[in-house]
Design an enzyme around this catalytic site. Structure first.
Site, PDB file in Angstrom:
ATOM      1  N   LEU A 156      20.959 -79.578 -29.427  1.00 28.80           N
ATOM      2  CA  LEU A 156      21.785 -79.170 -30.778  1.00 28.80           C
ATOM      3  C   LEU A 156      20.942 -78.897 -31.834  1.00 28.80           C
ATOM      4  O   LEU A 156      19.763 -79.480 -31.887  1.00 28.80           O
ATOM      5  CB  LEU A 156      22.655 -80.399 -30.952  1.00 28.80           C
TER       6      LEU A 156
ATOM      7  N   SER B   8      14.359 -77.831 -34.539  1.00 30.22           N
ATOM      8  CA  SER B   8      15.701 -77.524 -35.071  1.00 30.22           C
ATOM      9  C   SER B   8      15.883 -78.937 -36.120  1.00 30.22           C
ATOM     10  O   SER B   8      14.986 -79.563 -36.202  1.00 30.22           O
ATOM     11  CB  SER B   8      16.559 -77.540 -33.886  1.00 30.22           C
TER      12      SER B   8
ATOM     13  N   LEU C 158       5.353 -78.027 -28.760  1.00 32.26           N
ATOM     14  CA  LEU C 158       4.274 -77.283 -29.335  1.00 32.26           C
ATOM     15  C   LEU C 158       3.270 -76.626 -28.044  1.00 32.26           C
ATOM     16  O   LEU C 158       3.035 -77.555 -27.204  1.00 32.26           O
ATOM     17  CB  LEU C 158       3.435 -78.148 -30.326  1.00 32.26           C
TER      18      LEU C 158
ATOM     19  N   HIS D 178      10.588 -79.373 -30.948  1.00 28.87           N
ATOM     20  CA  HIS D 178      10.962 -79.458 -29.799  1.00 28.87           C
ATOM     21  C   HIS D 178       9.660 -79.369 -28.477  1.00 28.87           C
ATOM     22  O   HIS D 178       9.571 -80.152 -27.736  1.00 28.87           O
ATOM     23  CB  HIS D 178      12.040 -78.356 -29.278  1.00 28.87           C
TER      24      HIS D 178
ATOM     25  N   TYR E 111      -1.148 -86.559 -31.691  1.00 29.20           N
ATOM     26  CA  TYR E 111      -0.092 -86.535 -32.638  1.00 29.20           C
ATOM     27  C   TYR E 111      -0.600 -87.508 -33.859  1.00 29.20           C
ATOM     28  O   TYR E 111      -0.261 -87.159 -34.894  1.00 29.20           O
ATOM     29  CB  TYR E 111       1.181 -86.651 -32.183  1.00 29.20           C
TER      30      TYR E 111
END
Length: 205
Positions: free
Chosen positions: A109, A95, A122, A120, A166
């Site tokens: 939000l 988002s 994976l 948010h 990451y």
């Protein structure tokens, strides 16, 4: 024109198995591999994969079913699913966020005027793990974000043991995240998204 239709590399990849003819008619099969943005109709499949992936590790899910539906209704263009023969095997849900760092409010939000894409979650289905699918999906997602004119960077938060994964995907650690979930603490990570004209020309956007 939708964001997806403008991106040749993110259009569904229809790799079909060899087709045979029966009675002069072609037998159709599902695509062997397909990448596409998710829809609210995919929410249950998403939650089943996420629940199995996270509850055994941390005892909770980043997104619950109602939150998945919430984001797939508000900003489906910031999600990406990997389907094998019509079955969801991996996904990302994001988002927009409008602040420099993530805060507790970022968990629920979507800020339409934001320039940071908050990733948010994976997750990869258990039978498809240890095959590099998470890295491949993240690479495709970041390529997709580079073609969105409003996206300037990607943000996520993860536990310490996921930081090396990451980092291999090109993210850098920003330090401890302000967000906590129960007793869990997280590291916040960032990846620049170069949504400039030169990158769009080079990527086919």
């Amino acid at each position: 024109m939708s964001a997806l239709s403008a991106l040749p590399f993110l259009k569904p990849v229809h790799l079909r198995s060899p087709q045979s003819s029966l009675g002069g008619q072609r037998r159709h099969t599902l695509p062997a591999s397909e990448f596409r943005c998710l829809s609210p109709e995919d929410a249950v499949s998403v939650f089943e994969i996420e629940r199995e992936a996270f509850i055994s590790v941390s005892g909770d899910c980043p997104l619950h079913l109602d939150e998945i539906r919430h984001f797939l209704n508000l900003c489906p263009e910031l999600s990406l699913g990997w389907f094998e023969e019509g079955r969801l095997v991996a996904f990302i849900i994001g988002s927009l966020w409008d602040q420099e760092r993530l805060s507790q409010a970022a968990l629920t939000l979507h800020k339409p005027r934001g320039t940071a894409v908050h990733i948010h979650v994976l997750a990869v289905h258990r039978t498809f793990r240890q095959q590099g699918k998470g890295s491949i999906l993240m690479w495709r997602y970041l390529q997709y974000l580079r073609c969105l004119p409003f996206a300037r960077r990607a943000l996520l938060m993860c536990e310490d043991f996921l930081v090396p994964f990451y980092q291999k995907c090109g993210f850098e650690a920003l330090g401890p995240c302000q967000v906590t979930v129960g007793e869990l603490a997280f590291i916040e990570m960032q990846h620049p998204v170069r949504g400039h004209a030169l990158m769009r020309r080079n990527s086919g956007c």
